[in-house]
Design a protein around this motif. Structure first.
Motif, short mmCIF file in Angstrom:
data_model
loop_
_atom_site.label_atom_id
_atom_site.label_comp_id
_atom_site.label_asym_id
_atom_site.label_seq_id
_atom_site.Cartn_x
_atom_site.Cartn_y
_atom_site.Cartn_z
N GLU A 305 35.62 36.79 -7.84
CA GLU A 305 34.90 37.10 -6.60
C GLU A 305 35.79 37.09 -5.35
O GLU A 305 35.67 37.97 -4.49
CB GLU A 305 33.73 36.13 -6.41
N GLU A 309 36.42 40.37 -3.05
CA GLU A 309 36.05 40.40 -1.62
C GLU A 309 37.25 40.76 -0.75
O GLU A 309 37.11 41.49 0.24
CB GLU A 309 35.47 39.05 -1.20
N GLU A 310 38.41 40.27 -1.12
CA GLU A 310 39.62 40.59 -0.38
C GLU A 310 39.92 42.09 -0.46
O GLU A 310 40.28 42.73 0.54
CB GLU A 310 40.80 39.79 -0.95
N ILE A 312 37.74 44.52 -1.03
CA ILE A 312 36.71 45.24 -0.27
C ILE A 312 37.08 45.29 1.21
O ILE A 312 36.94 46.32 1.88
CB ILE A 312 35.31 44.60 -0.46
N CYS A 313 37.55 44.17 1.72
CA CYS A 313 37.86 44.08 3.15
C CYS A 313 39.17 44.78 3.52
O CYS A 313 39.31 45.29 4.63
CB CYS A 313 37.93 42.61 3.58
N LYS A 336 26.85 44.69 -2.17
CA LYS A 336 27.92 43.84 -1.65
C LYS A 336 28.99 44.68 -0.94
O LYS A 336 29.43 44.36 0.17
CB LYS A 336 28.57 43.03 -2.78
N ASN A 339 27.63 46.22 2.36
CA ASN A 339 27.44 45.19 3.39
C ASN A 339 28.75 44.71 3.99
O ASN A 339 28.81 44.34 5.16
CB ASN A 339 26.68 43.98 2.80
N LYS A 340 29.82 44.70 3.18
CA LYS A 340 31.09 44.12 3.64
C LYS A 340 32.13 45.14 4.09
O LYS A 340 32.96 44.85 4.94
CB LYS A 340 31.69 43.24 2.53
N ALA A 341 32.10 46.33 3.51
CA ALA A 341 33.15 47.32 3.78
C ALA A 341 33.04 47.90 5.18
O ALA A 341 31.95 48.16 5.69
CB ALA A 341 33.08 48.44 2.75
N GLU A 342 34.20 48.09 5.80
CA GLU A 342 34.24 48.76 7.10
C GLU A 342 34.92 50.11 6.99
O GLU A 342 34.81 50.94 7.89
CB GLU A 342 34.96 47.87 8.12
N ARG A 365 24.92 49.69 8.02
CA ARG A 365 26.25 49.52 7.45
C ARG A 365 27.30 49.84 8.50
O ARG A 365 27.02 50.48 9.51
CB ARG A 365 26.43 50.45 6.25
N CYS A 367 30.35 51.18 7.32
CA CYS A 367 31.27 52.13 6.66
C CYS A 367 30.68 53.53 6.60
O CYS A 367 29.46 53.71 6.56
CB CYS A 367 31.58 51.65 5.24
#
Length: 499
Positions: A305, A309-310, A312-313, A336, A339-342, A365, A367
Motif C-alpha cells: 500500500e 500510494e507513492e 499514485i502521487c 483510490k 481520489n489521490k491522483a493529481e 477529482r 486529475c
C-alpha cells in the motif's frame, strides 16, 4: 480535414453568395470541374447523367456540358420536370440545350424504361439527383429511378452525396444510390462516418470548390478527421541532452489470474511508445510471471500500500483497467487512484465496466481523465443499447465527455476522440487488427504520450493514429495483425512519421 453537417454547408453557401457576392453559378462550375477531374477520361467514353431541378442537378448539367465538349458520348435525363427549377440549375440546363445536347424527361413508367436502356448502354452513370439537403424518404418516380440506376449501372459516380443518403446521419432515406465513387465538396460529410456507409458511398473524394477557408472556419463546429501531417506537426524530436526522467513516469494497474497478457501488452505499449520509466502494479499471484517477461518495466505488488500510494502521487500519468476483472477490488482501486491522483488517469476495460452505476466516482477529482471504451463498455456506462451507441457514436461520445468533464476515446472503425467540445476522428486502422489485446496496447500508448508531455487530448489523438497506422502498414504484408506485431513496430512508425 473538417467535418460538416448539411446545415453548416447551407450556411457557408449562403454566406459566400449573399455576403461575399460569389455567384452560385461559379461554385457550381467549380464543382462540375472537380467531378470531371475525378473521372478516368482515358477509360470511359459513354455517360448517362441523371439530374433534377435542384442545385445538385445543376452540377449534373454542367458536368454533362464538359463531357460533351470533351467529345464524350453523353445522354442526360431530367427527373420530375423543370417547374420551379433553381436559377443556377436553369442556367446550366439552358446552356446544355443551346449547345445541342438533348435532355430527356423522366415523368412516367415509359420514361423510366428509356432510362433503363440508357443506363445499360453506357459505361458510367452520374448521379446528380439529390444533394446534402435531403431529409425525407425518397418516394414515387425518384425511388424507381434510383433502383434502375443501382440495378443496371456498370459504374456509378455520385455528386456530393449518393442520392437518398442522409448526409448528417448516414442513414438511407427509403432508397439510395449505391455509388462506386462519391465526389464531395469542401468538407467531409458527417454521415460518411457511420458504419456501413461505404456500401453506398464507395470511394469518397473531397474536393475544394473555391470557398475561402476563413468562411469555412466561421461556421465549422470543431469536428475534424486527423491526417499524418497533423501527427507529424505534433511529434517532438528528442533533445540530445534529455534523460529517462524527461519522458514520463508511467504507472499501470492491470492484470489478474488468467489475464496476464492484458497487463503485459498495456505495459509494453507504454515502453515501446517512448516512456522513460514504466511501472506495473499487479497482485502477488501474477507478479512473478510478469516480472520475468517485462525486461524494461518494473513491477510493484498492489498489496504494497505505501509503495502504491507513492506511485499514485509521483507518477506523471496512471493507466488502469486491462485484465483486472469487473469486481469490487477494481472499483476500490479506481476510487483510490481518482481520489489521490493529481496527474492524468487513463481508464480502460474493467476499470470502465466498474463505473456502471458508479459515475459519481468521476466527480470531485483533481486529475484529468481519459476513458477508452469500446461499444460494449460505452453501452454499460451510459445505459444505452449497443446498437444505439453504434448509430449515434459522435453524439453519445461528445455528450458523455461534456457531462462528465472527461476525454472519451470511443474505439472502433473511425475512432472518435472528444473532450465534449471538439471532436477528432481517427481514420487509421482496419479489420486485420480485430484481435484481443489491441485495446490494451492503445491504453499503454495513450498513457505514454501523456507522460511525455503531449497533453491528454493530443496524446489520445496521436496514440490512436499511430496504433492504427501500425496496423495498416503491417496488413499490407500480413493477413492478421496482432498486438505483439503492433508493439514491435511502434518505434519504427513514430520515427517514420517524424521524418
Amino acid at each position: 480535414m473538417k467535418i460538416a453537417t448539411s446545415e453548416i454547408i447551407n450556411k457557408i453557401d449562403s454566406y459566400c453568395i449573399n455576403e461575399l457576392k460569389i455567384p452560385g453559378i461559379v461554385l457550381m462550375e467549380n464543382a462540375a470541374l472537380k467531378v470531371i477531374k475525378n473521372i478516368e477520361l482515358d477509360k470511359y467514353e459513354s455517360f448517362c447523367i441523371v439530374c433534377t431541378k435542384g442545385n445538385n442537378g445543376g452540377d449534373g448539367f454542367a458536368i454533362a456540358r464538359h463531357l460533351h465538349i470533351l467529345s464524350k458520348k453523353v445522354q442526360v435525363f431530367l427527373v420530375g420536370g423543370k417547374d420551379n427549377m433553381k436559377p443556377d440549375c436553369k442556367v446550366n440546363y439552358d446552356i446544355l440545350k443551346s449547345i445541342g445536347v438533348k435532355i430527356n424527361k423522366v415523368d412516367n413508367l415509359e420514361d423510366v424504361n428509356e432510362l433503363r436502356e440508357c443506363v445499360e448502354r453506357n459505361e458510367v452513370t452520374i448521379d446528380a439527383i439529390f444533394g446534402t439537403g435531403l431529409s425525407r424518404n425518397v418516394e414515387g418516380i425518384y425511388e424507381s429511378v434510383i433502383s434502375i440506376i443501382n440495378e443496371n449501372s456498370k459504374y456509378i459516380i455520385s455528386v456530393d452525396v449518393p442520392s437518398g443518403f442522409d448526409s448528417n446521419t448516414g442513414k438511407v432515406l427509403g432508397n439510395c444510390i449505391k455509388a462506386d465513387k462519391t465526389v464531395s465538396f469542401e468538407m467531409y460529410k458527417k454521415g460518411f462516418l457511420n458504419y456501413g456507409t461505404d456500401k453506398v458511398t464507395g470511394k469518397i473524394v473531397i474536393e475544394k470548390i473555391g470557398i475561402p477557408q476563413n468562411v469555412v472556419s466561421k461556421f465549422h463546429n470543431n469536428e475534424f478527421i486527423m491526417d499524418s501531417s497533423m501527427i507529424k506537426s505534433n511529434l517532438v524530436k528528442r533533445n540530445k541532452y534529455c534523460h529517462k526522467g524527461d519522458y514520463g513516469k508511467v504507472t499501470i494497474f492491470a492484470g489478474s489470474k488468467g489475464f496476464t497478457g492484458a497487463a503485459y501488452i498495456c505495459t509494453e505499449g507504454a515502453v515501446r511508445s517512448g516512456s522513460g520509466l514504466v511501472t506495473l502494479c499487479c497482485n502477488s499471484e501474477i507478479q512473478p510471471i510478469l516480472s520475468s517477461k517485462l525486461v524494461e518495466a518494473m513491477t510493484v505488488l498492489i498489496e504494497e500500500e505505501n509503495r502504491v500510494e507513492e506511485l499514485i502521487c509521483k507518477s506523471d500519468v496512471i493507466a488502469i483497467g486491462p485484465g483486472m476483472g469487473n469486481n469490487e477490488d477494481t472499483l476500490n482501486i479506481l476510487k483510490k487512484i481518482i481520489n489521490k491522483a493529481e496527474n492524468p488517469v487513463v481508464i480502460d476495460a474493467d476499470a470502465i465496466n466498474v463505473l456502471e452505476g458508479h459515475l459519481d466516482v468521476l466527480k470531485h477529482r483533481k486529475c484529468e481523465i481519459v476513458l477508452t471504451p469500446h461499444f460494449g463498455e460505452m453501452s454499460r456506462i451510459t445505459g444505452l443499447s449497443i446498437d444505439y451507441v453504434k448509430e449515434n457514436r459522435l453524439e453519445v461520445a461528445q455528450k458523455f465527455a461534456k457531462e462528465n468533464k472527461v476525454i472519451v476515446l470511443l474505439k472502433g472503425y473511425n475512432t472518435i476522440i472528444t473532450d465534449g467540445n471538439s471532436i477528432m476522428i481517427n481514420p487509421t486502422g482496419n479489420s486485420s487488427m480485430a484481435s484481443g489485446g489491441m485495446g490494451d496496447c492503445l491504453t499503454g500508448m495513450v498513457a505514454s504520450f501523456i507522460g511525455q508531455g503531449y497533453g491528454t487530448m493530443n496524446s489520445a489523438c496521436i496514440a490512436a493514429f499511430i496504433h492504427g497506422y501500425c496496423g495498416e502498414t503491417l496488413s499490407k504484408e500480413m493477413f492478421c495483425v496482432n498486438a505483439t506485431h503492433i508493439l514491435n513496430n511502434i518505434p519504427f512508425v513514430i520515427k517514420k512519421l517524424q521524418k
